[in-house]
Design an enzyme around this catalytic site. Sequence first.
Site, short mmCIF file in Angstrom:
data_model
loop_
_atom_site.label_atom_id
_atom_site.label_comp_id
_atom_site.label_asym_id
_atom_site.label_seq_id
_atom_site.Cartn_x
_atom_site.Cartn_y
_atom_site.Cartn_z
N SER A 124 0.31 4.10 7.08
CA SER A 124 0.66 3.89 8.48
C SER A 124 1.90 4.70 8.85
O SER A 124 2.78 4.95 8.00
CB SER A 124 0.96 2.40 8.67
OG SER A 124 1.67 2.18 9.86
N TYR A 149 4.88 -5.79 6.14
CA TYR A 149 3.65 -5.01 6.28
C TYR A 149 3.95 -3.53 5.99
O TYR A 149 3.30 -2.89 5.16
CB TYR A 149 3.06 -5.16 7.69
CG TYR A 149 2.12 -4.05 8.04
CD1 TYR A 149 0.85 -4.00 7.48
CD2 TYR A 149 2.51 -3.01 8.90
CE1 TYR A 149 -0.01 -2.94 7.77
CE2 TYR A 149 1.65 -1.97 9.19
CZ TYR A 149 0.40 -1.93 8.62
OH TYR A 149 -0.44 -0.89 8.90
N LYS A 153 2.90 -0.95 2.66
CA LYS A 153 2.28 0.39 2.71
C LYS A 153 3.14 1.40 1.95
O LYS A 153 2.64 2.23 1.20
CB LYS A 153 2.12 0.84 4.17
CG LYS A 153 1.11 0.03 4.96
CD LYS A 153 -0.30 0.30 4.48
CE LYS A 153 -1.33 -0.58 5.16
NZ LYS A 153 -2.66 -0.49 4.54
#
Length: 345
Positions: A124, A149, A153
């Site tokens: 992302s 989150y 990643k």
Amino acid sequence: MSILVTGGTGYIGSHTVIELLEYGKDVIIVDDLCNSKIGVLNAIEQITQKRAKFYEINYLEKEELRKIFEENNIEMVINLAGFKAVGESVEKPLMYYRNNVVGAITLLEVMQEFGVKKFIFSSSATVYGNPDKFPITEEFEIGHTTNPYGTSKLMVENILKDLYSSDNSWDICILRYFNPVGAHESGLIGENPNGIPNNLMPYIVKVASGELEVLNVYGNDYNTKDGTGVRDYIHVVDLAKAHIKAMEKLEKEKSGLYSYNLGTGIGYTVLDIIKNFEKVNDVKINYRITERRPGDIAICYTSPDKAFRELGWKAEKGITEMCRDSWSYIMKRKNIKKLLNERGY
Ligand code: UFG
């Protein structure tokens, strides 16, 4: 030889599976349906006239994964299984790290056992943190993520880097998505989060359809043309097509570790999106300006040049298609529901 797609019934997964099937690949989906519906499989079949093989398992279940690798001849894995709600990740970090990081490790361990070393990872734009220069290129330093989150990643990206250093027969492609929106033009698959959406486009759609009353625009005092946040929205079908290009690259290369930013290179403000959505779909969006959302950055858009140069990929769909397809997916679902209700189902 098959391509295994974890999270293949999810939003990005289902669109990617369609592209793979249309390309002529045999596809195996691993998904525990925690954030998607089984009906997606029928929709995929309706669109492509082909069926992917489906295993309803959580990719953390190592024994089950092993069985899949034993039963099938897998050439490559596309890992799209992952939790993705920023706010939820702040409340439930352990759940996010377990699913996104331990899940990826489990998958990579099984791949290693079976000698499958071609891997595409869905990362992302969030791994770039809060850069002060734009557009964002792959040369920018990654790090300084602001929520679990994003950190999950980043951790997987670092794991992949270490894995490749330890054994450079791995062939890995990291895809950093900017803001995926839109839906397949058939209107049969798309994004329909349960409850109140976190992201802008699903929220706009729910306001347009009357399910939610008003859109909160989080801040109009950023240093942007109208004060609202700027993002690089990308149509999910364009994004899915980038996975095909990444697959072709890994099929061509014997080994390597590559990363690509996937966006259009164009930044739109929140008000741009609202205005375009209203115009394209001839609807009204009721909105009000509120406080900034904690953790939001002002601007985020990429240069898509590297993906074009090395993968031959560029986004083809613009803001009109993004707004039109997001809306027609929901309208189609609403009409189907209405029809079923009228028929007493
Ligand atoms: N926004 C609103 N109102 C809303 C929702 C969003 O004004 O109800 C604004 C945000 O403030 C932001 C823009 O719309 O300026 C886009 O917000 P999204 O929540 O749609 O997307 P983000 O850019 O915040 O987050 C996305 C992904 C994350 C990812 C992040 C960075 O959803 O998974 O990009 O890559 F981490």
